[in-house]
Design a protein around this motif. Structure first.
Motif, short mmCIF file in Angstrom:
data_model
loop_
_atom_site.label_atom_id
_atom_site.label_comp_id
_atom_site.label_asym_id
_atom_site.label_seq_id
_atom_site.Cartn_x
_atom_site.Cartn_y
_atom_site.Cartn_z
N ARG B 45 58.42 11.55 91.75
CA ARG B 45 58.45 12.54 90.67
C ARG B 45 59.65 13.48 90.87
O ARG B 45 60.32 13.84 89.90
N GLN B 46 59.91 13.83 92.12
CA GLN B 46 61.03 14.72 92.38
C GLN B 46 62.36 14.07 91.95
O GLN B 46 63.23 14.74 91.38
N SER B 47 62.52 12.75 92.17
CA SER B 47 63.73 12.06 91.71
C SER B 47 63.88 12.20 90.21
O SER B 47 64.98 12.44 89.70
N VAL B 48 62.76 12.02 89.50
CA VAL B 48 62.82 12.12 88.04
C VAL B 48 63.20 13.53 87.62
O VAL B 48 64.03 13.74 86.74
N LEU B 52 66.20 14.97 85.34
CA LEU B 52 65.97 15.79 84.14
C LEU B 52 66.87 17.03 84.17
O LEU B 52 67.49 17.40 83.17
N GLY B 53 66.95 17.66 85.37
CA GLY B 53 67.81 18.84 85.50
C GLY B 53 69.26 18.50 85.26
O GLY B 53 69.98 19.23 84.57
N GLN B 54 69.68 17.35 85.79
CA GLN B 54 71.09 16.96 85.62
C GLN B 54 71.40 16.66 84.15
O GLN B 54 72.44 17.06 83.63
N SER B 108 63.99 8.37 98.90
CA SER B 108 65.15 7.78 99.58
C SER B 108 65.47 6.43 98.95
O SER B 108 64.67 5.86 98.20
N THR B 109 66.65 5.90 99.26
CA THR B 109 67.03 4.59 98.75
C THR B 109 66.04 3.53 99.20
O THR B 109 65.68 2.63 98.45
N HIS B 110 65.57 3.70 100.46
CA HIS B 110 64.60 2.74 100.99
C HIS B 110 63.31 2.77 100.16
O HIS B 110 62.79 1.73 99.76
N ALA B 130 64.92 4.14 87.70
CA ALA B 130 65.68 4.29 86.44
C ALA B 130 66.33 5.67 86.38
O ALA B 130 67.47 5.81 85.92
N ALA B 131 65.62 6.70 86.89
CA ALA B 131 66.19 8.05 86.87
C ALA B 131 67.42 8.12 87.77
O ALA B 131 68.43 8.74 87.42
N ALA B 132 67.32 7.46 88.94
CA ALA B 132 68.47 7.47 89.85
C ALA B 132 69.65 6.77 89.21
O ALA B 132 70.80 7.21 89.32
N LEU B 133 69.38 5.66 88.52
CA LEU B 133 70.48 4.93 87.86
C LEU B 133 71.03 5.74 86.69
O LEU B 133 72.22 5.66 86.39
#
Lengths: 99, 438
Positions: B45-48, B52-54, B108-110, B130-133
């Motif tokens: 969730r933190q990644s997403v 969102l912030g970006q 993490s990536t892992h 998907a968010a990271a991409l």
């Protein structure tokens, strides 16, 4: 390139361009265009401009004068075999045009 | 492309929103195991939230409010301190607070790359992936090309995803060790206000076409059978034209395009009459262009590979049986490639003339006869250097060859609708299907 050479080359280019413009089909036009491009390539693209205005509409006459000016190029140091090959290409293009 | 990553995120969240009874789905014998899974979900969730912030940072300079401000002061930038508060800037602030106050770190990536055995956790993983991409697709370079309606569409997407996060946050609160979103009520209302504000205007979903895309490559390998072989050669030709061709090779490429269009038009006429007309027009344009390129010379550049691909296309097209039927999909593929190639050829000619790679041939000087002198001088004429726009070929390129700009068709797409319906859906009890009775 000396002036007479350039003059002959300009004539040959003009006749070929006229043939390409007056060809009956798009394939024939393209074939004539390839002859013209080959001629330019032989001279490393160092060619004078063509002028198709005022030339005859008769493709047989244009073919004859184009062939004769191509043959004339041999006198100015162009390799005779190369000239023969260009003339052969021109004959092929005319055959495409005739059918 | 943002269209792909955004759709992936929305699809995963729509599926997550349709799942109820979370504790039953977090399969684990002990509360400890469930806590571990909950922690994993929070990192996803933190990644997403980071994305969102970006995305809000990318969109906020352009996300003007559609509501008229009380005291319009044009000297204050949108979203800056002291200016009129917009819904988008409020949403950006609420997302930032949620990101900062969460103790979870982005996955993490892992963690992003390892599939989870639990299907629900795996959906969270895919959404985070998907968010990271998508960080690729909403970075500063992309934001520089964005228009205001496109930024609004992006804000609308962010608002919908934020609402999904708020709804899910409520649903997951019984998970052991769960940490709710900071000021989640405020976040929910801000996202609602932002979505409302966006929908007062007309968001442009062409934002889907922005972002990173993989580099197009030459299609190698064996020749595809039939019309696909022609398409393959034409595709490769477009890629090979990236290197600037010299004048002779450019003339050969132009000639190949004239032939390809002329021979394709009869196949297109059986399927789509208008396309055939466009291609007949293209033949005319290329014929004129070829005539004018005869008077252009130049040795700089290469383009041998492009010529070979052009010749391949012509030869394969001529070998095609006359009664072959070409699918509309293939025809539109050709139209796309034609547009790209026309654009590239137009660029090559204009830049070549501008920067001196291509020259205009001169007509020969005349010999003056009977001048009364022993030596006959060549009479020369000097032509003043004029601008490139005076050349006939440049004029043709600008007026006829350059493809007319067609706005890409942009629709909201099925995933946006699906996420919206998932946000407001109600669980059906006992598997009863909610259909109207007649």
């Amino acid at each position: 390139m000396l002036l007479p050479h350039a003059h002959t080359l300009a004539q040959a280019r003009s006749y070929l361009a006229a043939l390409a413009d007056r060809a009956s089909t798009i394939d024939a036009s393209s074939a004539y265009e390839h002859v013209l491009i080959e001629l330019d390539r032989i001279h490393e693209d160092e060619c004078p401009a063509a002028d198709t205005q005022g030339l005859t509409e008769d493709r047989a006459i244009l073919l004859a004068v184009a062939t004769s000016s191509l043959e004339e190029l041999e006198q100015y140091g162009v390799d005779p075999l190369t000239v023969e090959l260009v003339i052969a290409m021109l004959d092929d293009a005319y055959a495409v045009d005739g059918t | 492309m943002y269209g792909e990553t955004g759709a992936a995120m929305r699809a995963e969240f729509a599926a997550l929103l349709r799942q109820h009874r979370i504790q039953q789905r977090l399969v684990g014998a002990t509360p400890k195991e469930r806590e571990e899974l909950g922690g994993l979900i929070r990192t996803y969730r933190q990644s997403v939230i980071v994305w969102l912030g970006q995305a809000m940072r990318a969109a906020s300079p352009l996300a003007f409010s559609n509501m008229p401000p009380a005291q319009p002061n044009p000297f204050r930038a949108v979203g800056s301190r002291g200016s009129h508060l917009t819904a988008a800037s409020e949403l950006a602030r609420a997302i930032d607070i949620a990101r900062q106050q969460s103790s979870a770190r982005p996955a993490s990536t892992h963690a992003l790359a390892t599939p989870s055995a639990n299907p629900m956790v795996d959906r969270w993983r895919l959404a985070a992936l998907a968010a990271a991409l998508a960080e690729h697709d909403t970075n500063e370079q992309v934001a520089a090309q964005m228009t205001a309606p496109q930024a609004q569409a992006l804000v609308g997407d962010v608002a919908a995803l934020t609402q999904a996060l708020v709804v899910l946050d409520q649903r997951y609160k019984n998970t052991p060790g769960w940490e709710p979103l900071a000021h989640s009520a405020r976040l929910g209302w801000a996202s609602l206000a932002a979505a409302l504000d966006v929908n007062l205007g007309q968001p442009d979903y062409a934002v889907d076409h922005l972002g990173w895309r993989p580099k197009t490559k030459v299609i190698t390998g064996p020749v595809r059978p039939g019309i696909l072989g022609v398409l393959q050669a034409q595709h490769n030709l477009v890629i090979r034209m990236k290197s600037v061709p010299n004048a002779t090779n450019l003339r050969l490429v132009v000639d190949s395009q004239r032939l390809v269009s002329a021979h394709l038009a009869p196949y297109a006429a059986r399927i789509d009459e208008r396309l055939a007309e466009r291609w007949a027009e293209r033949v005319e344009t290329y014929s004129v262009l070829q005539k004018e390129l005869r008077e252009i010379g130049g040795l700089l550049g290469k383009g041998g590979l492009a010529v070979a691909e052009g010749a391949n296309a012509v030869a394969r097209l001529k070998a095609l049986p006359k009664d072959a039927i070409v699918e509309p999909r293939v025809l539109s593929g050709f139209q796309l490639l034609f547009n790209r190639l026309d654009d590239r050829i137009a660029d090559a000619i204009e830049d070549g003339v501008e920067h001196g790679a291509f020259f205009k041939r001169v007509t020969l000087p005349r010999l003056v006869d009977g001048g009364g002198q022993l030596v006959r001088p060549v009479r020369e004429r000097f032509v003043p250097v004029t601008s490139a726009t005076d050349l006939a070929v440049v004029k043709t390129v600008r007026e006829r060859l350059r493809p007319k700009d067609e706005p890409p068709t942009a629709t909201p797409g099925p995933t946006r609708v699906d996420l919206d319906s998932a946000l407001i859906h109600r669980p059906t009890r006992g598997g009863t299907v909610d259909v109207p009775n007649i």
